[in-house]
Design a protein around this motif. Structure first.
Motif, PDB file in Angstrom:
ATOM      1  N   UNK A  37     -18.709   2.980 -22.363  1.00  9.38           N
ATOM      2  CA  UNK A  37     -18.424   3.923 -21.280  1.00  9.38           C
ATOM      3  C   UNK A  37     -18.732   3.275 -19.934  1.00  9.38           C
ATOM      4  N   UNK A  38     -19.817   2.509 -19.896  1.00  9.91           N
ATOM      5  CA  UNK A  38     -20.143   1.747 -18.681  1.00  9.91           C
ATOM      6  C   UNK A  38     -19.031   0.760 -18.351  1.00  9.91           C
ATOM      7  N   UNK A  39     -18.495   0.085 -19.351  1.00 13.76           N
ATOM      8  CA  UNK A  39     -17.382  -0.845 -19.132  1.00 13.76           C
ATOM      9  C   UNK A  39     -16.148  -0.123 -18.606  1.00 13.76           C
ATOM     10  N   UNK A  40     -15.920   1.088 -19.096  1.00  7.82           N
ATOM     11  CA  UNK A  40     -14.794   1.890 -18.608  1.00  7.82           C
ATOM     12  C   UNK A  40     -14.967   2.193 -17.126  1.00  7.82           C
ATOM     13  N   UNK A  41     -16.173   2.579 -16.731  1.00  9.65           N
ATOM     14  CA  UNK A  41     -16.469   2.834 -15.325  1.00  9.65           C
ATOM     15  C   UNK A  41     -16.272   1.559 -14.498  1.00  9.65           C
ATOM     16  N   UNK A  42     -16.754   0.436 -15.016  1.00 15.46           N
ATOM     17  CA  UNK A  42     -16.595  -0.857 -14.319  1.00 15.46           C
ATOM     18  C   UNK A  42     -15.116  -1.168 -14.110  1.00 15.46           C
ATOM     19  N   UNK A  43     -14.315  -0.915 -15.130  1.00 14.75           N
ATOM     20  CA  UNK A  43     -12.879  -1.219 -15.016  1.00 14.75           C
ATOM     21  C   UNK A  43     -12.202  -0.340 -13.967  1.00 14.75           C
ATOM     22  N   UNK A  44     -12.531   0.953 -13.960  1.00 14.41           N
ATOM     23  CA  UNK A  44     -11.930   1.865 -12.976  1.00 14.41           C
ATOM     24  C   UNK A  44     -12.276   1.419 -11.559  1.00 14.41           C
ATOM     25  N   UNK A  45     -13.542   1.088 -11.320  1.00 18.41           N
ATOM     26  CA  UNK A  45     -13.969   0.650  -9.995  1.00 18.41           C
ATOM     27  C   UNK A  45     -13.366  -0.706  -9.640  1.00 18.41           C
ATOM     28  N   UNK A  46     -13.191  -1.564 -10.626  1.00 17.12           N
ATOM     29  CA  UNK A  46     -12.560  -2.866 -10.394  1.00 17.12           C
ATOM     30  C   UNK A  46     -11.120  -2.696  -9.946  1.00 17.12           C
ATOM     31  N   UNK A  47     -10.390  -1.819 -10.619  1.00 17.13           N
ATOM     32  CA  UNK A  47      -8.995  -1.573 -10.251  1.00 17.13           C
ATOM     33  C   UNK A  47      -8.916  -0.983  -8.848  1.00 17.13           C
ATOM     34  N   UNK A  48      -9.764   0.024  -8.561  1.00 20.61           N
ATOM     35  CA  UNK A  48      -9.734   0.669  -7.242  1.00 20.61           C
ATOM     36  C   UNK A  48     -10.062  -0.336  -6.142  1.00 20.61           C
ATOM     37  N   UNK A  49     -11.131  -1.102  -6.334  1.00 23.16           N
ATOM     38  CA  UNK A  49     -11.559  -2.056  -5.311  1.00 23.16           C
ATOM     39  C   UNK A  49     -10.546  -3.155  -5.061  1.00 23.16           C
ATOM     40  N   UNK A  50     -10.021  -3.744  -6.132  1.00 16.09           N
ATOM     41  CA  UNK A  50      -9.076  -4.852  -5.963  1.00 16.09           C
ATOM     42  C   UNK A  50      -7.718  -4.386  -5.458  1.00 16.09           C
ATOM     43  N   UNK A  51      -7.265  -3.217  -5.913  1.00 10.26           N
ATOM     44  CA  UNK A  51      -5.996  -2.685  -5.394  1.00 10.26           C
ATOM     45  C   UNK A  51      -6.124  -2.362  -3.913  1.00 10.26           C
ATOM     46  N   UNK A  52      -7.276  -1.812  -3.506  1.00  8.68           N
ATOM     47  CA  UNK A  52      -7.511  -1.527  -2.087  1.00  8.68           C
ATOM     48  C   UNK A  52      -7.482  -2.811  -1.268  1.00  8.68           C
ATOM     49  N   UNK A  53      -8.178  -3.844  -1.750  1.00  5.02           N
ATOM     50  CA  UNK A  53      -8.207  -5.117  -1.020  1.00  5.02           C
ATOM     51  C   UNK A  53      -6.823  -5.754  -0.954  1.00  5.02           C
ATOM     52  N   UNK A  54      -6.093  -5.740  -2.062  1.00  2.00           N
ATOM     53  CA  UNK A  54      -4.726  -6.277  -2.076  1.00  2.00           C
ATOM     54  C   UNK A  54      -3.828  -5.510  -1.108  1.00  2.00           C
ATOM     55  N   UNK A  55      -3.967  -4.190  -1.066  1.00  2.00           N
ATOM     56  CA  UNK A  55      -3.132  -3.364  -0.191  1.00  2.00           C
ATOM     57  C   UNK A  55      -3.429  -3.645   1.278  1.00  2.00           C
ATOM     58  N   UNK A  56      -4.726  -3.758   1.601  1.00  2.00           N
ATOM     59  CA  UNK A  56      -5.107  -4.026   2.992  1.00  2.00           C
ATOM     60  C   UNK A  56      -4.556  -5.369   3.448  1.00  2.00           C
ATOM     61  N   UNK A  57      -4.713  -6.401   2.626  1.00  2.00           N
ATOM     62  CA  UNK A  57      -4.215  -7.726   3.000  1.00  2.00           C
ATOM     63  C   UNK A  57      -2.695  -7.719   3.124  1.00  2.00           C
ATOM     64  N   UNK A  58      -2.030  -6.985   2.241  1.00  2.00           N
ATOM     65  CA  UNK A  58      -0.569  -6.949   2.272  1.00  2.00           C
ATOM     66  C   UNK A  58      -0.045  -6.175   3.481  1.00  2.00           C
ATOM     67  N   UNK A  59      -0.707  -5.083   3.844  1.00  2.00           N
ATOM     68  CA  UNK A  59      -0.193  -4.193   4.885  1.00  2.00           C
ATOM     69  C   UNK A  59      -0.569  -4.636   6.294  1.00  2.00           C
ATOM     70  N   UNK A  60      -1.715  -5.273   6.461  1.00  2.00           N
ATOM     71  CA  UNK A  60      -2.182  -5.663   7.791  1.00  2.00           C
ATOM     72  C   UNK A  60      -1.690  -7.080   8.104  1.00  2.00           C
ATOM     73  N   UNK A  61      -0.828  -7.210   9.066  1.00  2.00           N
ATOM     74  CA  UNK A  61      -0.204  -8.497   9.372  1.00  2.00           C
ATOM     75  C   UNK A  61      -1.202  -9.522   9.901  1.00  2.00           C
ATOM     76  N   UNK A  82      -9.451  -8.533 -15.632  1.00  2.00           N
ATOM     77  CA  UNK A  82     -10.105  -7.321 -16.145  1.00  2.00           C
ATOM     78  C   UNK A  82      -9.146  -6.479 -16.978  1.00  2.00           C
ATOM     79  N   UNK A  83      -7.877  -6.411 -16.535  1.00  2.00           N
ATOM     80  CA  UNK A  83      -6.880  -5.641 -17.276  1.00  2.00           C
ATOM     81  C   UNK A  83      -6.565  -6.284 -18.621  1.00  2.00           C
ATOM     82  N   UNK A  84      -6.618  -7.608 -18.675  1.00  2.00           N
ATOM     83  CA  UNK A  84      -6.379  -8.304 -19.939  1.00  2.00           C
ATOM     84  C   UNK A  84      -7.506  -8.086 -20.931  1.00  2.00           C
ATOM     85  N   UNK A  85      -8.728  -7.861 -20.428  1.00  2.00           N
ATOM     86  CA  UNK A  85      -9.893  -7.805 -21.316  1.00  2.00           C
ATOM     87  C   UNK A  85     -10.371  -6.388 -21.626  1.00  2.00           C
TER      88      UNK A  85
END
Length: 368
Positions: A37-61, A82-85
């Motif tokens: 369950x802890x790993x599930x929480x880690x994965x959710x936060x990993x996806x949120x954090x990395x998607x946010x960072x990817x979006x910011x870098x992509x959107x801000x010129x 993380x998604x692979x594992x």
């Protein structure tokens, strides 16, 4: 129950391949479900954090720079690794689907280790960026260019793709005629090739090569760059300038420590002493998952550029939303006025043809 085996004959050599492997995971640990369950929480936060960072870098010129190309690549590999594992680990143990098809096991192994290798060399590319920025500041923009960084990142992807494809392809020449139980939490390379009952010397050689390329060369190169950085900073007379230069390296040093120290510690402990399988699995799990969780947090909280970009995006989106709401209010007010004047002009009749809100012309109705 032992899964069925299939054999393949190539040049008069018979290879015995299992239909499935069995992933053993932890043994005799109470309440292990909470760990998953802890790993599930880690994965959710990993996806949120990395998607946010990817979006910011992509959107801000303003972040479309060589430095943030490297950060984008790291966030992408963290997300993919993380998604692979983790989802497969959760499916294996929470749903008790511990049998895994032979071909799926090899694919699983390839993607987990490939993205881990790309993360390792992305940190080396980051160190190169900091080395040029501090040691050759006047030539930084002419040396660290987008094409140069893109070429370095692409080279690491291609080389590591070939290396891991070859290493895991060598497993296909092994015969698994004994135990099919993998003593790990996923299809790990070491515990898998050791199950073979024929010669594994070539596989062992490739393990040494991969370990050297992924775990030895990157830390050595990073350490070498920071030795050069330390020498360059020692020549700066002002203490304030030294501190300012070191602050630009803080995030990278934290990422390097989080990624390499647990992996090196686990592998050294496994080679020099008899590490309990459960301890090895916990260490391996955390070293494969925690860095991907912390990397975007470190870069979001420690880098002023990213924080300012997030604030800018939030402010722009809020202003855009406010404008849209105001536009909708004005439009609705205009529609209401049009309908009102249409009624007042002819009190005995209600005319729909002048009503903007009506999408089709309706018949005129008389009030009785």
């Amino acid at each position: 129950m032992v899964p069925g085996r299939k054999s393949a004959t190539i040049s008069n050599v018979t290879f015995v391949r299992p239909a499935k492997f069995y992933i053993n995971g932890f043994s005799n640990i109470p309440h292990v479900t909470y760990f998953y369950i802890f790993l599930c929480f880690v994965y959710i936060m990993t996806v949120v954090g990395n998607v946010l960072l990817l979006s910011v870098i992509f959107l801000v010129k303003t972040l479309h720079t060589p430095k943030y190309m490297i950060v984008f690549n790291l966030a992408l590999t963290d997300l993919c690794g993380s998604t692979a594992l983790i989802p497969k680990v959760l499916d294996t143990f929470l749903s008790d689907n511990r049998y895994i098809v032979y071909e799926a096991c090899l694919s699983y192994m390839f993607f987990v280790w490939f993205f881990g290798g790309v993360q390792s060399w992305t940190l080396v590319t980051m160190a190169y960026d900091r080395f040029i920025a501090i040691c050759f500041p006047l030539r930084y923009h002419s040396i660290v260019t987008k094409p140069a960084i893109a070429a370095m990142l692409l080279f690491s992807w291609v080389v590591l793709l070939s290396l891991f494809a070859f290493s895991i392809g060598l497993l296909d020449r092994l015969s698994f005629c004994g135990s099919l139980v993998i003593q790990s939490f996923f299809c790990d390379h070491g515990p898998t090739y050791r199950l073979a009952c024929n010669d594994t010397s070539l596989n062992y050689t490739m393990v040494i090569v991969v370990f050297t390329i992924i775990m030895c060369f990157p830390p050595l190169l990073i350490a070498l760059t920071y030795v050069c950085i330390a020498i360059a900073l020692s020549r700066i007379a002002s203490h304030k300038e030294r501190v300012k230069a070191l602050k630009t390296c803080t995030s990278h040093l934290i990422l390097v420590a989080i990624f390499f120290l647990p992996l090196l510690g686990t592998n050294i402990a496994a080679l020099t002493s008899s590490l309990h399988p459960n301890a090895r699995i916990i260490n391996s799990t955390l070293t494969h998952t925690i860095p991907a969780l912390l990397n975007p947090i470190i870069y979001s909280l420690k880098t002023e550029e990213v924080l300012n970009s997030i604030r800018k995006l939030y402010k722009n989106n809020r202003m855009t939303l406010t404008r849209q709401v105001q536009h909708i209010k004005i439009t609705l007010q205009g529609h209401s006025d049009t309908h009102f004047f249409s009624i007042m002009r002819s009190p005995r009749t209600v005319t729909f043809k002048n009503c903007v809100l009506c999408k089709t012309k309706g018949p005129q109705q008389e009030n009785e």
